[in-house]
Design a protein around this motif. Structure first.
Motif, mmCIF file in Angstrom:
data_model
loop_
_atom_site.group_PDB
_atom_site.id
_atom_site.type_symbol
_atom_site.label_atom_id
_atom_site.label_comp_id
_atom_site.label_asym_id
_atom_site.label_seq_id
_atom_site.Cartn_x
_atom_site.Cartn_y
_atom_site.Cartn_z
ATOM 1 N N GLU A 142 -2.046 7.722 -2.415
ATOM 2 C CA GLU A 142 -2.308 7.997 -1.003
ATOM 3 C C GLU A 142 -2.444 9.500 -0.814
ATOM 4 O O GLU A 142 -1.767 10.269 -1.501
ATOM 5 N N GLN A 195 0.845 -1.193 0.000
ATOM 6 C CA GLN A 195 0.000 0.000 0.000
ATOM 7 C C GLN A 195 0.884 1.247 0.000
ATOM 8 O O GLN A 195 1.988 1.238 0.525
ATOM 9 N N ALA A 216 -6.449 10.927 6.126
ATOM 10 C CA ALA A 216 -5.722 10.169 5.105
ATOM 11 C C ALA A 216 -6.729 9.442 4.239
ATOM 12 O O ALA A 216 -7.869 9.195 4.637
ATOM 13 N N SER A 262 0.278 3.670 1.673
ATOM 14 C CA SER A 262 0.216 4.240 3.026
ATOM 15 C C SER A 262 1.608 4.336 3.648
ATOM 16 O O SER A 262 1.826 5.122 4.582
ATOM 17 N N THR A 293 -6.400 4.427 10.697
ATOM 18 C CA THR A 293 -7.307 5.571 10.835
ATOM 19 C C THR A 293 -8.338 5.276 11.921
ATOM 20 O O THR A 293 -8.724 4.137 12.148
ATOM 21 N N GLN A 301 2.835 7.714 4.096
ATOM 22 C CA GLN A 301 2.433 8.515 5.265
ATOM 23 C C GLN A 301 3.583 8.569 6.268
ATOM 24 O O GLN A 301 3.962 9.641 6.750
ATOM 25 N N GLY A 326 -10.628 5.805 3.685
ATOM 26 C CA GLY A 326 -9.931 6.921 4.329
ATOM 27 C C GLY A 326 -10.327 7.041 5.776
ATOM 28 O O GLY A 326 -10.957 6.146 6.345
ATOM 29 N N ARG A 334 0.466 -7.286 -4.215
ATOM 30 C CA ARG A 334 -0.222 -8.188 -3.288
ATOM 31 C C ARG A 334 -0.375 -9.560 -3.918
ATOM 32 O O ARG A 334 -0.393 -9.680 -5.145
ATOM 33 N N GLN A 354 -1.771 2.770 -6.546
ATOM 34 C CA GLN A 354 -2.577 3.517 -5.577
ATOM 35 C C GLN A 354 -2.131 4.972 -5.533
ATOM 36 O O GLN A 354 -1.051 5.330 -6.019
#
Ligand code: DAH
Length: 340
Positions: free
Chosen positions: A211, A170, A306, A172, A252, A175, A284, A196, A209
């Motif tokens: 983000e 991901q 996010a 993410s 989150t 972040q 999100g 994946r 993706q």
């Protein structure tokens, strides 16, 4: 002799009337005017004429020669013009015919959609950050509040290069990387390739993706929905709206699934929205305080939102593509449909 001259003049005139091409013009010249032609032959005959008649005959032959030559010249001009006109007519260009075009390249549908997403968020002041595709367990999972024994890891099984190194599942991960590198206010978009152990009509072992992360004082769920409204309207049209549904992601709290109102049937119900009027487009939420703390950001001072967008999913929805595999086969018949 005069009778012969008159006859030749009549014949030459009759022959010239038949001259329509370069070929017949050349034969005329050969027959009458060339060295062995009939007009010079008359000149040679002059010797056989009575001396008394010779000057008058000589003059008559000369006049004949000049007339035939002049007629020949005029015929040559006529033939050349006629041939030119015929060629022009034959070579006429039909400017109404469709032009021959060369095949040109175009952007891949995933690139088009990625650019559209970036455009939408760049307009709201987001910056782009790109992180590595080979990641460590910490950035991909642990610091995103997915510890080693967490069941959420099951959904994101991936390709491991060692116990610690893996292909990121991901974006993410971006972040953690931006919060390590920068202090708030932070407003970034992280586009990238993710991996994946997953493969069917709508899942591919490699996909893309985008983000989004905003960290500042006083950021809340309303900011998330406001920004996503701008985003969906840029991509799907000014009449669409978003809807948030409760969900769960470890990084989150609260977490939401975000739906967009169906841009195909405008809420009436159709096969695209499975007759619900809504289409799920992304996940999100409000950044989990544990994640902020993992990046040394004080959750008493700062908060964040996010979101993660699947680029293939958006492209498939937007362009009506029903099999994700088409995106990666690079069949020109497929790709050519997206050229602008
Ligand atoms: N990383 C999630 C996934 O791949 C998507 C996602 C959900 C990203 C919620 C987020 C978020 O930033 O807040 O399924």
């Amino acid at each position: 002799m005069q009778a012969i001259i008159d006859e030749l003049a009549r014949q030459a005139e009759a022959d010239l009337a038949q001259v329509t091409s370069k070929e017949t013009l050349a034969s005329f010249w050969q027959k009458y005017l060339s060295k062995n032609g009939q007009v010079p032959a008359l000149m040679k005959n002059l010797r056989t004429v009575d001396a008394a008649e010779r000057p008058a005959m000589g003059k008559a032959i000369n006049e004949l020669k000049q007339k035939v030559q002049a007629d020949y010249d005029a015929a040559a001009v006529r033939v050349n013009q006629a041939e030119l006109a015929a060629r022009n007519a034959a070579e006429t260009v039909d400017i109404t015919l469709p032009a021959k075009t060369r095949p040109t390249g175009g952007l891949h549908p995933l690139t088009l959609v990625r650019n559209q997403i970036i455009d939408a968020f760049a307009g709201m002041g987001f910056e782009i950050y790109e992180g590595p595709e080979i990641e460590d367990d910490d950035h991909c999972f642990t610091r995103l509040n997915v510890p080693k024994d967490h069941p959420a890891r099951d959904m994101q099984d991936t390709f491991y290069l060692s116990d610690e190194l893996l292909l990121r599942t991901q974006t993410s991960t971006g972040q953690i990387r931006t919060m390590d590198a920068e202090r708030p206010p932070i407003k970034v978009l992280v586009p990238g390739r993710v991996f994946r152990s997953d493969s069917d009509a709508t899942h591919s072992p490699m996909f893309h993706q985008m983000e989004g992360l905003v960290v500042d004082k006083g950021i809340n769920l309303c900011d998330l929905q406001g920004m996503l409204d701008v985003f969906v309207q840029k991509l799907f049209g000014s009449e669409v709206r978003t809807r948030l549904r409760p969900s769960y992601f470890p990084f989150t709290e609260p977490s939401v699934e975000v739906d967009v109102s169906c841009f195909e049937c405008h809420g009436k119900g159709c096969s695209l929205c499975k007759h619900t009027g809504w289409i799920e487009i992304l996940g999100g939420g409000v950044v989990n305080q544990k994640v902020l703390r993992n990046c040394n950001i004080d959750p008493e001072v700062y908060s964040g939102i996010a979101f993660g967008i699947g680029i293939e999913r958006i492209a498939m929805l937007k362009y009506g593509i029903n099999n994700i595999g088409l995106m990666f086969e690079n069949d020109l018949r497929f790709l050519g449909q997206f050229h602008e």
